[in-house]
Design a protein around this motif. Structure first.
Motif, PDB file in Angstrom:
ATOM      1  N   UNK A   1      12.738   2.361  12.464  1.00 57.40           N
ATOM      2  CA  UNK A   1      12.108   3.338  11.575  1.00 57.40           C
ATOM      3  C   UNK A   1      11.834   4.643  12.312  1.00 57.40           C
ATOM      4  N   UNK A   2      11.281   4.510  13.516  1.00 57.39           N
ATOM      5  CA  UNK A   2      10.910   5.711  14.266  1.00 57.39           C
ATOM      6  C   UNK A   2      12.117   6.593  14.546  1.00 57.39           C
ATOM      7  N   UNK A   3      13.200   5.972  15.039  1.00 57.47           N
ATOM      8  CA  UNK A   3      14.337   6.789  15.453  1.00 57.47           C
ATOM      9  C   UNK A   3      15.163   7.240  14.247  1.00 57.47           C
ATOM     10  N   UNK A   4      15.164   6.435  13.172  1.00 57.72           N
ATOM     11  CA  UNK A   4      15.875   6.860  11.960  1.00 57.72           C
ATOM     12  C   UNK A   4      15.173   8.077  11.353  1.00 57.72           C
ATOM     13  N   UNK A   5      13.839   8.002  11.316  1.00 57.81           N
ATOM     14  CA  UNK A   5      13.065   9.131  10.792  1.00 57.81           C
ATOM     15  C   UNK A   5      13.272  10.357  11.680  1.00 57.81           C
ATOM     16  N   UNK A   6      13.275  10.123  12.990  1.00 61.58           N
ATOM     17  CA  UNK A   6      13.466  11.230  13.932  1.00 61.58           C
ATOM     18  C   UNK A   6      14.824  11.895  13.704  1.00 61.58           C
ATOM     19  N   UNK A   7      15.833  11.078  13.438  1.00 66.19           N
ATOM     20  CA  UNK A   7      17.162  11.635  13.200  1.00 66.19           C
ATOM     21  C   UNK A   7      17.140  12.602  12.009  1.00 66.19           C
ATOM     22  N   UNK A   8      16.461  12.187  10.933  1.00 62.90           N
ATOM     23  CA  UNK A   8      16.351  13.058   9.765  1.00 62.90           C
ATOM     24  C   UNK A   8      15.587  14.334  10.080  1.00 62.90           C
TER      25      UNK A   8
ATOM     26  N   UNK B   1       7.833   7.654   8.321  1.00 61.05           N
ATOM     27  CA  UNK B   1       6.896   7.351   9.401  1.00 61.05           C
ATOM     28  C   UNK B   1       5.507   7.069   8.825  1.00 61.05           C
ATOM     29  N   UNK B   2       5.090   7.907   7.871  1.00 60.89           N
ATOM     30  CA  UNK B   2       3.766   7.698   7.267  1.00 60.89           C
ATOM     31  C   UNK B   2       3.666   6.313   6.645  1.00 60.89           C
ATOM     32  N   UNK B   3       4.782   5.866   6.035  1.00 63.47           N
ATOM     33  CA  UNK B   3       4.751   4.589   5.333  1.00 63.47           C
ATOM     34  C   UNK B   3       4.515   3.418   6.279  1.00 63.47           C
ATOM     35  N   UNK B   4       4.944   3.548   7.527  1.00 66.44           N
ATOM     36  CA  UNK B   4       4.736   2.437   8.462  1.00 66.44           C
ATOM     37  C   UNK B   4       3.577   2.699   9.414  1.00 66.44           C
TER      38      UNK B   4
ATOM     39  N   UNK C   1      -6.484   5.896   5.123  1.00 60.33           N
ATOM     40  CA  UNK C   1      -5.928   6.819   6.129  1.00 60.33           C
ATOM     41  C   UNK C   1      -4.554   7.289   5.693  1.00 60.33           C
ATOM     42  N   UNK C   2      -3.797   6.298   5.203  1.00 65.02           N
ATOM     43  CA  UNK C   2      -2.446   6.606   4.743  1.00 65.02           C
ATOM     44  C   UNK C   2      -2.472   7.701   3.690  1.00 65.02           C
TER      45      UNK C   2
ATOM     46  N   UNK D   1       0.835  -1.199   0.000  1.00 64.27           N
ATOM     47  CA  UNK D   1       0.000   0.000   0.000  1.00 64.27           C
ATOM     48  C   UNK D   1       0.874   1.255   0.000  1.00 64.27           C
ATOM     49  N   UNK D   2       1.924   1.251   0.828  1.00 66.62           N
ATOM     50  CA  UNK D   2       2.809   2.414   0.894  1.00 66.62           C
ATOM     51  C   UNK D   2       3.480   2.645  -0.453  1.00 66.62           C
ATOM     52  N   UNK D   3       3.908   1.552  -1.070  1.00 69.39           N
ATOM     53  CA  UNK D   3       4.561   1.654  -2.373  1.00 69.39           C
ATOM     54  C   UNK D   3       3.581   2.188  -3.422  1.00 69.39           C
ATOM     55  N   UNK D   4       2.373   1.620  -3.423  1.00 67.14           N
ATOM     56  CA  UNK D   4       1.368   2.041  -4.396  1.00 67.14           C
ATOM     57  C   UNK D   4       1.066   3.526  -4.206  1.00 67.14           C
ATOM     58  N   UNK D   5       1.003   3.926  -2.962  1.00 60.37           N
ATOM     59  CA  UNK D   5       0.682   5.317  -2.659  1.00 60.37           C
ATOM     60  C   UNK D   5       1.764   6.256  -3.176  1.00 60.37           C
TER      61      UNK D   5
END
Lengths: 692, 376
Positions: A502-509, A312-315, B9-10, A28-32
């Motif tokens: 994912x959370x902390x890697x995204x936070x780092x960015x 973050x949105x992707x997960x 939602x995404x 779904x994330x990829x399709x989006x």
């Protein structure tokens, strides 16, 4: 449900959907992201766009598939990026134009990867050493070898290789990278449906259970690391074809992205759930963020923020629905609310002591004085035998390193400055080690360290402007910022159920972007004089920070081993479920752990500005891998539950002493990498006895 | 079903994100007549990159160029694969020229070749792209290493123990500089390198590594230093250790303003700190000048206007020795042309790069490097 089964109604579709949840979200994330990109690209996609995009993600797909297999067995492999670099430089320096050379060296590349994997496997599967340390040591050694082969970008590979891997399989219709990825996925499908595949999932789900079911654990793990190594090498082969040249640094930045792709693809850290198909989608999603940033024309300083948000949105999709962590907490809150209304909360119940009461005659109990002094000491050793076994090796190696340093630098070296330097420099890692260590004890990982450190340092010098009075409020403020960063990480991990990586890697960015926006690329201001004195001045012969370090170590040891917070951390690391059933507030404790890590990072930011007198962008970048290394060298298990702060301190002292000894020499950097890896490996070899 | 809901939602959130970051999309009518030029940066998390980027932005906003250029800046991060993907996307998005700080001199070759084939000019600044169709603007790194090495040997009269702090191992720039300097040292048997460590082109790492070196060697054993970044830090550490300023060891190093201020004669300008002050530091200052990106933008426009541009533009090496330092009053391009080369410590941090004078870039001066504003 059991009634349905009894009636013979099929239940498979529903079950499968639940199990495939990770994959569905990845797709779904990829399709989006493809959809967004398509909508924002007025001209639409041409065949060439398709071809470029398929080539852009292929390296990461291949490498991340290898990593996924390792993670499925419950392992962890830090050597992926290093193997990619090694294969790249070998090919760039050895491959010739002839067809035989191209085929031969391509095969040799895969063999090199498999060999590096076998090195990991030997120590992890056969000798049962912790995966993260072995692969970390292997990473250093492979990096060293890479630099020995090629110490600067150069070399050239044949054009034939490039067109074979990145050209067209069917001109105008099918790009070669798509075929490469499809072949890789087909290999995975074969593995997954073989006995090895069953073994991989079984070992990752429950190693003891797998053993009891007759699965040969050693063989499964060994094969997995070897195959994973070959997949990294395939990634290296692909990027070599893509770039047509060699660069010894090409693989290193891929490492963290590989983990992100794996997690994005729905594979769970800790093993047993996920798969390589999801990983492939995850890898392409990550690569396409670059295109999305371009079409949206995101300003430079916001690009890492946007990347983090997209990640973050992707997960985040996984956080909703009735099986998610959020729903779980919702249900628990509802239960608590009902209990409150019905008056059945534990605190509302009658307080009756339910302790076991044993009838022991006080006179018969042994008195203190009866024990011999030596016996008391022996008793202490016996009680702490387990802890000593994994804490002691780092100290033993520390002593060896110090003795060797002393012999090598006999003439020049004097004791006090040496001691002072090593202690001051190790204080950064010792402080980071508490936060990162607590996170790792709960089975997580904090990758947001680098820019939490830098942002806090930059905020500090920017507000303090060299004034002690301002520091009095600015230091607590930036420590608060660090805690806030940890709080956000903690909410993501504990309550939204996002993967810590994912959370902390995204936070780092995101923090990187915030820091750059705040300082407009150039950090201003000065550290307070008091802070500089604290890190570089003198108090009783050493820097004041050394005394602080001693106090910090005492506090950290007490925090982890004597407080209920510390006990809860270990409980969660051993088993989240058991901890929850024992009444441990898992979410709150995790939140506290990430806040502790944020606080420690902020504290290091403060200490580093004191040490340097200023703050720099990227000043935390060199602390991420060492912060993980000190913890595992100190005997902490990456999957959580076991470790002692004194072990972490030993790890920090050992790595700093080693780095110090190497800095005083003229050894080539490649050799330093190899020595570093060998010592880390040696330290855990000494740990082996207790693991076996 | 839940998966579908999740997906919805995404998408809602992604649209929100698109709205947040969607400040992009400039009105295409105005952009139509301008040259569409993209800047592909690699890593932005250090001071040099930020300064170079501000100078490029200032150049694009200067009065000769603001009506000619539609500049879009993108960041790929330290990962070469991402920069490959980014440059490809830029070509697809209709870039007429791409200026770039390449993360690798070799890894981009194929994608750059592809861009050239589609008639897109690719100009690399500071670091190099080895693909022959690319244009390169940089200094001669080997010359930098050689000249500074020779200076240090002369300063020490051919005899002494030195400490070498290099850059990022595995990069061409580091290799060229270090190899050239070490070649000079090897010719002088009196010079002995007692410690050599990578400093990663970071003041913070330089300090950490120097502290480590000083754990096993004392300042008394060291006669001089050759550093790619860190002379300012080395002097600060000696001041903290109580070494009088006239006894501070000579150091060949970078073009950071902190270093250059220390090279001014004592009292030339008021210091803002115990270290960030003039004391006549025995030193030579060199660097890769951050105006190279701004020059790359000019050259891109030249190319698009059909002018001839050489494939390789070798920038003059910005060198300054003790005794050649002159404080800038306002930092205008004119003033720098007349020889000022160091800035008031009250205006910029010590890590700020002071070698911003480019003979061919009168559009950008102090205001550009500090704030991204072109010269008037």
């Amino acid at each position: 449900m059991s009634a349905l089964v009894a009636n013979g109604l099929p239940r498979r579709p529903r079950l499968n959907l639940g199990r495939q949840r990770g994959l569905i979200i990845a797709v779904a994330a990829f399709a989006l992201i493809i959809g967004v990109l398509y909508a924002l690209t007025p001209a639409g996609f041409s065949y060439f766009d398709f071809s470029f995009m398929s080539a852009g993600g292929a390296t990461m797909v291949l490498a991340a598939m290898g990593e996924t297999m390792v993670i499925l067995t419950g392992g962890f492999d830090l050597s992926a990026g290093a193997v990619i670099s090694l294969v790249n430089v070998v090919l760039a320096t050895h491959m010739h134009e002839t067809g035989a050379s191209q085929i031969g060296w391509s095969a040799a590349a895969l063999a090199i990867g498999a060999l590096a994997g076998a090195f990991n496997a030997l120590f992890i599967a056969v000798m049962r050493l912790p995966a993260i340390v072995v692969t970390l040591a292997n990473m250093f050694i492979v990096q060293g070898v890479t630099l020995l082969i090629l110490d600067q970008p150069g070399g050239k590979t044949p054009d034939g290789l490039t067109s074979f891997f990145t050209g067209d399989a069917i001109p105008g219709a099918l790009p070669a990278p798509v075929v490469v990825v499809a072949v890789a996925l087909a290999i995975w499908a074969v593995i997954k449906n073989s006995r090895l595949g069953t073994g991989i999932y079984a070992v990752g789900s429950d190693e003891e259970g797998a053993r009891a079911s007759g699965i040969r654990i050693v063989a499964v793990k060994f094969a997995t690391y070897v195959i994973a190594g070959a997949f990294y090498a395939a990634g290296g082969l692909f990027i070599t074809a893509q770039t047509g040249s060699g660069d010894p640094l090409i693989g290193a930045p891929i490492l963290l992205q590989v983990f992100a792709a794996t997690v994005l693809g729905g594979t769970r850290l800790g093993g047993g759930r996920g798969g390589c198909l999801g990983t492939a989608f995850g890898a392409y999603t990550l690569m396409l963020t670059i295109n999305v940033l371009l079409v949206l024309n995101v300003p430079a300083y916001y690009s890492t923020v946007a990347e983090g948000v997209i990640l973050i949105l992707a997960v985040l999709g996984g956080s909703f629905g009735h099986q998610s962590r959020l729903a779980e907490y919702g249900a628990m809150l509802r239960l608590r609310w009902q209990a409150w209304r019905n008056g059945t909360r534990p605190s509302a119940l009658a307080r009756v002591s339910r302790r076991l009461a044993l009838d022991i005659d006080p006179a018969a109990a042994p008195r203190r004085g009866d024990e011999l002094a030596g016996a008391a000491w022996r008793g202490w050793v016996r009680r702490h035998k387990e802890t000593l076994r994994y804490v002691a090796p780092s100290y033993a190696f520390l002593v060896i390193v110090i003795v060797v340093t002393r012999i090598v630098f006999r003439a020049e070296m004097s004791a006090l400055p040496y001691l002072n330097s090593v202690l001051v420099l190790s204080s950064f890692l010792a402080v980071l080690g508490l936060g990162q260590g607590a996170v790792i004890l709960t089975g997580g990982l904090d990758l947001s360290l680098p820019w939490t450190i830098a942002l806090c340092g930059i905020l500090l010098t920017g507000t303090v402007e060299g004034s002690d009075q301002a520091a009095a409020w600015a230091v607590p403020m930036v420590l608060g910022v660090g805690i806030l960063v940890g709080f956000v990480n903690g909410v993501g991990v504990a309550f939204l159920g996002l993967s810590p990586i994912v959370m902390t890697l995204a936070m780092n960015g995101i923090l990187e972007g915030l820091a750059l926006v705040y300082d407009n690329g150039t950090p201003h201001g000065w550290s307070a004089p008091a802070l500089r004195w604290f890190m570089t001045g003198e108090l009783g012969g050493v820097a004041p920070a050394v005394w602080f370090l001693i106090a910090f170590v005492a506090a950290a040891t007490l925090l982890l081993s004597r407080t209920s917070f510390g006990r809860r951390i270990y409980a969660i690391g051993n088993s989240v479920r058991a901890a929850r059933l024992s009444g441990v507030a898992v979410g709150t404790t995790l939140l506290g752990v990430y806040m502790l890590s944020g606080f420690c990072s902020a504290l290091v930011g403060v200490m580093l500005t004191g040490f340097n007198g200023q703050a720099f962008n990227g000043m935390g970048d060199n602390y991420l891998l060492p912060s993980i290394a000190v913890i595992v060298v100190g005997g902490t298990v990456i999957t959580g539950g076991r470790g002692h702060y004194l072990g972490i301190l030993g790890g920090a002292l050992l790595l700093t002493a080693l780095s110090t000894a190497l800095a005083g020499t003229v050894l080539p950097d490649a050799v330093r990498h190899i020595i570093f890896g060998a010592v880390v490996l040696g330290a855990i070899l000494a740990l082996r006895e207790q693991s076996a | 079903m839940s998966a579908i809901r999740t997906g919805l939602r995404c998408s809602a959130m992604a649209l929100a994100a698109a709205a947040v970051f969607g400040f992009a999309a400039p009105d295409s009518a105005a952009a139509a007549e301008k040259f569409k030029i993209y800047l592909s940066m690699s890593y932005i998390g250090n001071d040099w990159q930020a300064e170079a980027q501000r100078m490029i932005s200032a150049m694009a906003a200067s009065k000769d160029y603001r009506d000619k250029v539609d500049l879009r800046i993108q960041v790929a991060g330290p990962d070469a694969r991402k920069q490959i993907q980014q440059i490809n996307s830029m070509v697809q998005a209709g870039a007429q020229a791409i200026i770039t700080f390449p993360i690798s001199p070799t890894a981009l070759n194929n994608v750059v070749k592809n861009a050239c084939d589609k008639k897109v000019f690719v100009i690399a600044y500071d670091a190099e792209i080895t693909e022959p169709c690319a244009y390169n603007i940089h200094i001669d790194q080997s010359e930098a290493g050689r000249v500074t090495g020779e200076w240090l040997v002369n300063e020490l009269h051919g005899k002494g123990n030195i400490v070498v702090i290099t850059g990022v191992p595995g990069t061409s720039v580091d290799k060229f500089r270090t190899a050239a300097a070490k070649e000079v040292f090897a010719k002088n048997p009196g010079i002995k390198i007692i410690a050599e460590v990578p400093g990663m082109w970071s003041q913070a790492v330089a300090r950490e590594k120097l502290s480590e070196i000083l754990a096993t060697h004392s300042w008394n054993d060291i006669d001089g230093l050759w550093m790619q970044v860190g002379c300012y830090t080395a002097a600060s550490m000696q001041i903290e250790a109580g070494i009088p300023t006239d006894k501070i060891k000579p150091c060949a190093g970078e073009a950071a303003n902190g270093h250059r201020v220390q090279m001014l004669p004592p009292g030339a300008v008021e210091g803002v700190d115990n270290s960030y002050k003039p004391f006549g530091y025995h030193s030579i200052s060199y660097g890769s000048p951050p105006y190279s990106g701004a020059l790359a933008l000019k050259k891109a426009v030249d190319l698009l206007e059909g002018k001839q541009v050489p494939k390789t533009i070798m920038l003059p090496l910005p060198l300054a020795k003790t005794g050649e330092m002159r404080l800038c009053e306002k930092g205008s391009w004119e003033e720098m042309k007349n020889g000022c080369n160091v800035f008031d410590p009250k205006l910029v941090p010590p890590g700020w790069f002071a070698d911003i004078f480019g003979p061919e870039t009168p559009e950008v001066g102090f205001g550009a490097a500090l704030l991204g504003q072109p010269e008037e």
